[in-house]
Design a protein around this motif. Structure first.
Motif, mmCIF file in Angstrom:
data_model
loop_
_atom_site.group_PDB
_atom_site.id
_atom_site.type_symbol
_atom_site.label_atom_id
_atom_site.label_comp_id
_atom_site.label_asym_id
_atom_site.label_seq_id
_atom_site.Cartn_x
_atom_site.Cartn_y
_atom_site.Cartn_z
ATOM 1 N N MET A 1 -11.932 12.281 -0.238
ATOM 2 C CA MET A 1 -12.462 10.934 -0.432
ATOM 3 C C MET A 1 -11.300 9.962 -0.601
ATOM 4 O O MET A 1 -10.384 10.191 -1.371
ATOM 5 C CB MET A 1 -13.360 10.885 -1.661
ATOM 6 N N ASN A 2 -11.343 8.851 0.140
ATOM 7 C CA ASN A 2 -10.286 7.876 0.089
ATOM 8 C C ASN A 2 -10.458 6.929 -1.089
ATOM 9 O O ASN A 2 -11.559 6.516 -1.421
ATOM 10 C CB ASN A 2 -10.264 7.057 1.390
ATOM 11 N N HIS A 3 -9.352 6.562 -1.720
ATOM 12 C CA HIS A 3 -9.335 5.559 -2.767
ATOM 13 C C HIS A 3 -8.744 4.294 -2.159
ATOM 14 O O HIS A 3 -7.776 4.342 -1.411
ATOM 15 C CB HIS A 3 -8.500 6.055 -3.942
ATOM 16 N N LYS A 4 -9.314 3.150 -2.486
ATOM 17 C CA LYS A 4 -8.874 1.907 -1.862
ATOM 18 C C LYS A 4 -7.472 1.509 -2.287
ATOM 19 O O LYS A 4 -6.715 0.929 -1.519
ATOM 20 C CB LYS A 4 -9.868 0.789 -2.170
ATOM 21 N N GLU A 5 -7.090 1.798 -3.535
ATOM 22 C CA GLU A 5 -5.756 1.455 -4.015
ATOM 23 C C GLU A 5 -5.225 2.593 -4.873
ATOM 24 O O GLU A 5 -5.936 3.106 -5.736
ATOM 25 C CB GLU A 5 -5.783 0.160 -4.827
ATOM 26 N N ILE A 6 -3.993 2.994 -4.618
ATOM 27 C CA ILE A 6 -3.421 4.126 -5.348
ATOM 28 C C ILE A 6 -1.972 3.825 -5.739
ATOM 29 O O ILE A 6 -1.301 2.983 -5.127
ATOM 30 C CB ILE A 6 -3.439 5.427 -4.518
ATOM 31 N N TYR A 7 -1.504 4.516 -6.769
ATOM 32 C CA TYR A 7 -0.075 4.561 -7.071
ATOM 33 C C TYR A 7 0.477 5.833 -6.429
ATOM 34 O O TYR A 7 -0.163 6.884 -6.464
ATOM 35 C CB TYR A 7 0.171 4.599 -8.580
ATOM 36 N N HIS A 8 1.662 5.725 -5.844
ATOM 37 C CA HIS A 8 2.265 6.910 -5.227
ATOM 38 C C HIS A 8 3.722 7.035 -5.647
ATOM 39 O O HIS A 8 4.456 6.044 -5.698
ATOM 40 C CB HIS A 8 2.163 6.843 -3.702
ATOM 41 N N PHE A 9 4.131 8.249 -5.955
ATOM 42 C CA PHE A 9 5.480 8.494 -6.473
ATOM 43 C C PHE A 9 6.568 8.094 -5.475
ATOM 44 O O PHE A 9 7.716 7.857 -5.853
ATOM 45 C CB PHE A 9 5.644 9.972 -6.846
ATOM 46 N N SER A 10 6.232 8.021 -4.187
ATOM 47 C CA SER A 10 7.242 7.692 -3.174
ATOM 48 C C SER A 10 7.541 6.201 -3.097
ATOM 49 O O SER A 10 8.481 5.801 -2.400
ATOM 50 C CB SER A 10 6.788 8.183 -1.797
ATOM 51 N N HIS A 11 6.729 5.394 -3.817
ATOM 52 C CA HIS A 11 6.918 3.947 -3.749
ATOM 53 C C HIS A 11 6.570 3.341 -5.101
ATOM 54 O O HIS A 11 5.416 3.015 -5.379
ATOM 55 C CB HIS A 11 6.029 3.354 -2.643
#
Length: 241
Positions: A1-11
């Motif tokens: 399931m896709n989340h519209k906004e996420i935090y990602h460790f690569s950015h």
């Protein structure tokens, strides 16, 4: 399931938003090409395949029943240069790695559907096939080009590696090193790629190439991280330029 906004460790600078693009991009996670649904930072132009943005901590794969693949942001420390066992292309970023066997998979390769159905032909993901690839003429398995998608009638076969190359070989370098480029002048043409494989009557060649062309769209869409009907149509339009 896709989340519209996420935090990602690569950015760390900004959150990433779920987006859709008809223009190919280079994923900042695995360094492979992508198209369609993805996560992006519009401020920094940081793009991730959905498979790279929302990876599974570990996966299994039907081709390697004794393996457990762990998601890693980089290749293991003190590791020599590595390649993906699915496409036999170099690992340059995110990967799934089996510590016991040493096998590696790009995230999109690890999540490839085992079957693609475009409504006219069904394609099955195979680890080894005896038939020749429509693009390169080689066979899969051993020291070949890795996995393939093959039709149930066994008349159509395309390496996962060749599917990647068909859309990216002419613009991969441009995407990385130039600020602007035009899709219509940089995407390689599909014309002439499939016709030489079949040397029967013209009518059969035309029909076979039409079916193979439709299947090709779905294979490339899956390899680039978005195995949907919608993006397959986009890929077909890009290839026909």
């Amino acid at each position: 399931m896709n989340h519209k906004e996420i935090y990602h460790f690569s950015h760390h600078e900004h959150n990433l938003n779920h987006n859709y693009t008809q223009i190919p991009f280079i994923c900042n996670g695995c360094k492979e090409a992508g198209i369609g649904s993805h996560y992006t930072c519009t401020t920094c132009n940081h793009n991730l395949h959905t498979h790279c943005a929302l990876p599974s901590p570990s996966i299994s794969h039907p081709f390697y029943t004794k393996c457990t693949f762990k998601f890693l942001p980089t290749t293991p420390p003190d590791s020599p240069s590595r390649y993906g066992n699915a496409c036999e292309k170099d690992i340059l970023g995110f990967l799934y790695h089996c510590r016991e066997c040493g096998f590696d998979l790009h995230p999109c390769c690890a999540k490839l559907p085992t079957m693609l159905d475009d409504g006219e032909v069904k394609l099955y993901l195979c680890r080894k096939v005896r038939s020749s690839c429509h693009r390169c003429g080689g066979k899969s398995g051993g020291k070949g080009r890795g996995w393939s998608y093959r039709s149930v009638c066994k008349k159509y076969n395309l390496h996962v590696a060749c599917a990647k190359e068909m859309l990216v070989e002419n613009w991969h370098h441009i995407c990385l090193y130039e600020e602007s480029w035009k899709v219509e002048t940089k995407i390689p043409s599909l014309k002439g790629t499939l016709g030489s494989y079949h040397k029967k009557r013209k009518g059969k060649i035309k029909k076979c190439c039409r079916i193979a062309g439709l299947a090709l769209q779905f294979v490339i869409s899956a390899v680039l991280g978005d195995p949907t009907t919608l993006i397959a149509g986009v890929v077909g339009a890009l290839l026909s330029k």
